[in-house]
Design a protein around this motif. Structure first.
Motif, PDB file in Angstrom:
ATOM      1  N   ASN A 158      -6.594  -5.726  -3.723  1.00  0.00           N
ATOM      2  CA  ASN A 158      -5.458  -5.513  -4.623  1.00  0.00           C
ATOM      3  C   ASN A 158      -5.923  -4.885  -5.940  1.00  0.00           C
ATOM      4  N   ASN A 207      -6.905  -2.013  -1.031  1.00  0.00           N
ATOM      5  CA  ASN A 207      -5.731  -2.847  -0.817  1.00  0.00           C
ATOM      6  C   ASN A 207      -6.086  -4.297  -0.505  1.00  0.00           C
ATOM      7  N   SER A 253       0.815  -1.206   0.000  1.00  0.00           N
ATOM      8  CA  SER A 253       0.000   0.000   0.000  1.00  0.00           C
ATOM      9  C   SER A 253       0.855   1.265   0.000  1.00  0.00           C
TER      10      SER A 253
END
Length: 129
Positions: free
Chosen positions: A79, A76, A30
């Motif tokens: 993804n 995140n 991240s």
């Protein structure tokens, strides 16, 4: 090794909206920059927007031409990178590419240079008429 796959492009009328998605296969921190670039025929590939998070702060950067109209976001856990594009104009017509850096960012906005990104998607076409 990371692979990026864009989706969500298409043809819309001026004033319309699209949401682009970039699915990453492989781990991206991240704190590493991810961004969207675009390239129209005969023009250089240019930065549209970027995002990363470090020390609890999220850093966003937008090209002047898209400020107030485009929103970059990142999930995140999934993804996945997104670009919400509103109030589209004919000049937004381009191939849009997702990009990700390998190294973590320590502070400040992401680079707008293509050379600072290590992974690239195949692109998704956005056409605005």
């Amino acid at each position: 090794h990371v692979q990026l796959v864009e989706s969500g492009g298409g043809s819309v009328q001026a004033g319309g909206s699209l949401r682009l998605s970039c699915q990453a296969f492989g781990y991206i921190s991240s704190s590493a920059c991810m961004g969207w670039f675009r390239q129209a025929p005969g023009k250089e590939r240019g930065a549209v927007a970027s995002i990363y998070t470090v020390l609890g702060s999220t850093y966003l950067d937008y090209a002047d031409s898209v400020k107030g109209r485009f929103t970059i976001s990142r999930d995140n856990a999934k993804n996945t990178l997104y670009l919400q594009m509103n109030s589209l104009k004919p000049e937004d017509t381009a191939m849009y590419y997702c990009a990700a850096a390998r190294m973590s960012r320590l502070g400040g906005s992401c680079s707008r240079s293509t050379s600072d990104y290590n992974y690239w998607g195949q692109g998704t076409q956005v056409t605005v008429s």
